[in-house]
Design a protein around this motif. Structure first.
Motif, short mmCIF file in Angstrom:
data_model
loop_
_atom_site.label_atom_id
_atom_site.label_comp_id
_atom_site.label_asym_id
_atom_site.label_seq_id
_atom_site.Cartn_x
_atom_site.Cartn_y
_atom_site.Cartn_z
N ASP A 1 1.02 -1.54 -0.23
CA ASP A 1 -0.10 -0.20 0.56
C ASP A 1 0.77 1.60 -0.18
OD1 ASP A 1 -2.50 -1.49 -0.02
OD2 ASP A 1 -2.48 -1.16 2.20
N GLY A 2 2.16 1.60 1.10
CA GLY A 2 3.27 2.37 1.40
C GLY A 2 3.60 3.05 -0.64
N THR A 3 4.01 1.32 -1.16
CA THR A 3 4.95 2.13 -2.79
C THR A 3 3.40 2.16 -3.47
OG1 THR A 3 5.06 -0.84 -3.14
CG2 THR A 3 6.89 0.70 -1.95
N THR A 4 2.85 1.65 -3.20
CA THR A 4 1.76 1.98 -4.42
C THR A 4 0.96 3.38 -4.29
OG1 THR A 4 0.93 -0.04 -4.42
CG2 THR A 4 0.04 0.92 -5.63
N LYS A 5 1.10 3.96 -2.91
CA LYS A 5 0.57 5.09 -3.16
C LYS A 5 1.61 6.11 -3.27
CE LYS A 5 -1.18 7.75 1.27
NZ LYS A 5 -2.47 9.01 0.39
N ALA A 6 2.66 5.90 -3.09
CA ALA A 6 4.52 6.86 -3.22
C ALA A 6 3.78 6.48 -4.43
CB ALA A 6 5.18 5.82 -2.86
N LYS A 7 3.78 6.23 -5.38
CA LYS A 7 4.21 6.10 -6.77
C LYS A 7 2.68 6.69 -7.66
CE LYS A 7 4.77 3.10 -10.87
NZ LYS A 7 4.63 1.58 -11.22
N ASN A 8 2.13 6.47 -6.97
CA ASN A 8 0.80 7.15 -7.70
C ASN A 8 0.45 8.64 -7.50
OD1 ASN A 8 -0.03 5.04 -9.16
ND2 ASN A 8 -1.16 4.22 -7.58
N GLU A 9 0.96 8.27 -6.01
CA GLU A 9 0.93 10.39 -5.62
C GLU A 9 2.02 11.00 -5.58
OE1 GLU A 9 -1.41 10.52 -2.10
OE2 GLU A 9 -2.37 8.60 -2.95
N GLY A 10 3.71 10.67 -6.65
CA GLY A 10 4.41 11.54 -7.04
C GLY A 10 4.99 11.68 -4.92
N TYR A 11 4.85 10.80 -4.75
CA TYR A 11 5.75 10.91 -3.25
C TYR A 11 7.14 10.42 -3.55
CZ TYR A 11 2.36 11.10 0.00
OH TYR A 11 1.43 11.47 0.46
N ASP A 12 8.74 11.64 -3.08
CA ASP A 12 9.61 10.94 -3.46
C ASP A 12 10.40 10.21 -2.86
OD1 ASP A 12 11.22 14.11 -3.30
OD2 ASP A 12 10.53 13.09 -1.96
N LEU A 13 10.30 9.45 -0.96
CA LEU A 13 10.39 9.40 -0.02
C LEU A 13 9.70 8.49 0.68
CD1 LEU A 13 13.63 8.46 1.51
CD2 LEU A 13 13.01 10.00 2.86
N LEU A 14 9.86 6.92 0.28
CA LEU A 14 9.31 5.79 1.49
C LEU A 14 9.78 5.74 2.67
CD1 LEU A 14 6.50 4.57 2.09
CD2 LEU A 14 7.48 3.10 0.55
N ILE A 15 9.31 5.55 3.90
CA ILE A 15 10.95 5.38 5.05
C ILE A 15 9.55 4.01 5.61
CG2 ILE A 15 11.21 5.57 7.00
CD1 ILE A 15 12.16 9.04 6.15
N CYS A 16 10.22 3.17 4.97
CA CYS A 16 9.51 1.65 5.70
C CYS A 16 9.90 1.47 7.40
CB CYS A 16 9.36 0.74 5.04
SG CYS A 16 8.74 1.33 3.43
N ASP A 17 9.14 1.93 8.44
CA ASP A 17 8.96 0.53 9.53
C ASP A 17 9.27 -0.65 9.82
OD1 ASP A 17 9.89 0.10 12.30
OD2 ASP A 17 7.84 0.97 13.33
N THR A 18 9.56 -1.78 9.97
CA THR A 18 9.40 -3.47 10.15
C THR A 18 9.58 -3.56 11.19
OG1 THR A 18 12.20 -3.61 9.54
CG2 THR A 18 10.74 -2.87 8.09
N ALA A 19 9.07 -4.74 11.22
CA ALA A 19 9.08 -5.92 12.22
C ALA A 19 10.66 -5.61 13.29
CB ALA A 19 8.62 -7.54 12.86
N GLY A 20 10.44 -5.66 14.14
CA GLY A 20 11.65 -6.09 14.91
C GLY A 20 12.05 -7.77 15.45
N ARG A 21 10.94 -8.11 15.47
CA ARG A 21 11.02 -9.84 15.92
C ARG A 21 9.73 -10.45 14.98
NH1 ARG A 21 11.47 -12.08 22.05
NH2 ARG A 21 11.65 -14.20 21.00
N ILE A 22 9.95 -11.77 14.59
CA ILE A 22 8.76 -12.08 14.02
C ILE A 22 8.88 -13.86 14.07
CG2 ILE A 22 7.29 -12.80 12.02
CD1 ILE A 22 8.24 -10.31 10.74
N GLN A 23 8.77 -13.94 14.95
CA GLN A 23 9.07 -15.24 15.61
C GLN A 23 10.93 -16.37 15.61
OE1 GLN A 23 6.07 -17.11 12.95
NE2 GLN A 23 4.42 -17.47 15.04
#
Length: 224
Positions: free
Chosen positions: A80-102
């Motif tokens: 959803d983030g990459t699609t919105k960034a591409k379609n709405e003209g953002y030039d920087l997308l910063i993504c938080d990710t999980a610190g731990r997954i099992q």
């Protein structure tokens, strides 16, 4: 490593409790001030409160945010983030990710999946993968860096709680053992307390703390 055209993507990784959320907010604020149109993707959907904390920071900093429901698929937030960034003209997308997954394998699979989604939508993988490390953890921080390097290709480190250079011996250890550059250091809780790492400034401060600068003999021994 920002692109001249299109959307640049930064994945931010790190264990819980190292200051990942505040570091992300500081990065958003820094690049917004530089004139970038910044979008934040809150893909740490497994830690209770992570998404709500980022929403608060996004509002304070004044950047847009894409969120998913708690315990939802983190990669769907990246899509959803990459699609919105591409379609709405953002030039920087910063993504938080999980610190731990099992398990490490699950975390590696999740991070790889995120990069595949980024590549599918934007025709390139993440420009930067930044690992957040707490300076006060010492050798444990080096072990964290080793563990994450085994999972994903990290190309930069942000060290938090560096309000005293004596805490930063971890920088030398990471450089020596892993050869990953430190790109930013966090110096406090304020939104502007994030600086580009200056090696010369750091080494000067480290030497100053190690010896008394007024003791000429000690300086001669140190230089020797």
């Amino acid at each position: 490593n920002l692109q001249q055209d299109g959307v640049s993507v930064v994945l931010v990784v790190g264990v819980n409790g190292v200051g990942k959320t505040t570091s992300i907010a500081k990065l958003c604020a820094r690049y917004k001030k530089k004139g970038h149109k910044v979008l934040l993707a809150a893909a740490d959907t497994f830690r209770a409160g992570a998404v709500s904390q980022l929403k608060i920071w996004a509002e304070k900093v004044g950047v847009d945010i894409v969120c998913g429901k708690e315990n939802s698929d983190p990669s769907s937030v990246i899509y959803d983030g990459t699609t919105k960034a591409k379609n709405e003209g953002y030039d920087l997308l910063i993504c938080d990710t999980a610190g731990r997954i099992q398990t490490k394998q699950n975390l590696m699979d999740e991070l790889s999946k995120m990069n595949r989604i980024i590549n599918k939508v934007l025709n390139h993988e993440a420009n930067d993968v930044l690992l957040i490390i707490d300076a006060t953890t010492g050798q444990n921080g080096v072990l964290q860096a080793k563990a994450f390097k085994d999972l994903i290709d990290i190309n930069g480190i942000v060290i938090t709680k560096m309000d005293g250079t004596s805490k930063g011996g971890i920088i030398l250890s990471i450089k020596d053992e892993l050869n990953i550059p430190v790109k930013f250091i966090g110096l406090g809780e304020k939104i502007d307390d994030l600086e580009i790492f200056d090696l010369n400034k750091y080494l000067y401060g480290l030497c100053k703390e190690l010896i008394d600068e007024d003791d000429e003999w000690n300086w001669r021994i140190w230089i020797f």
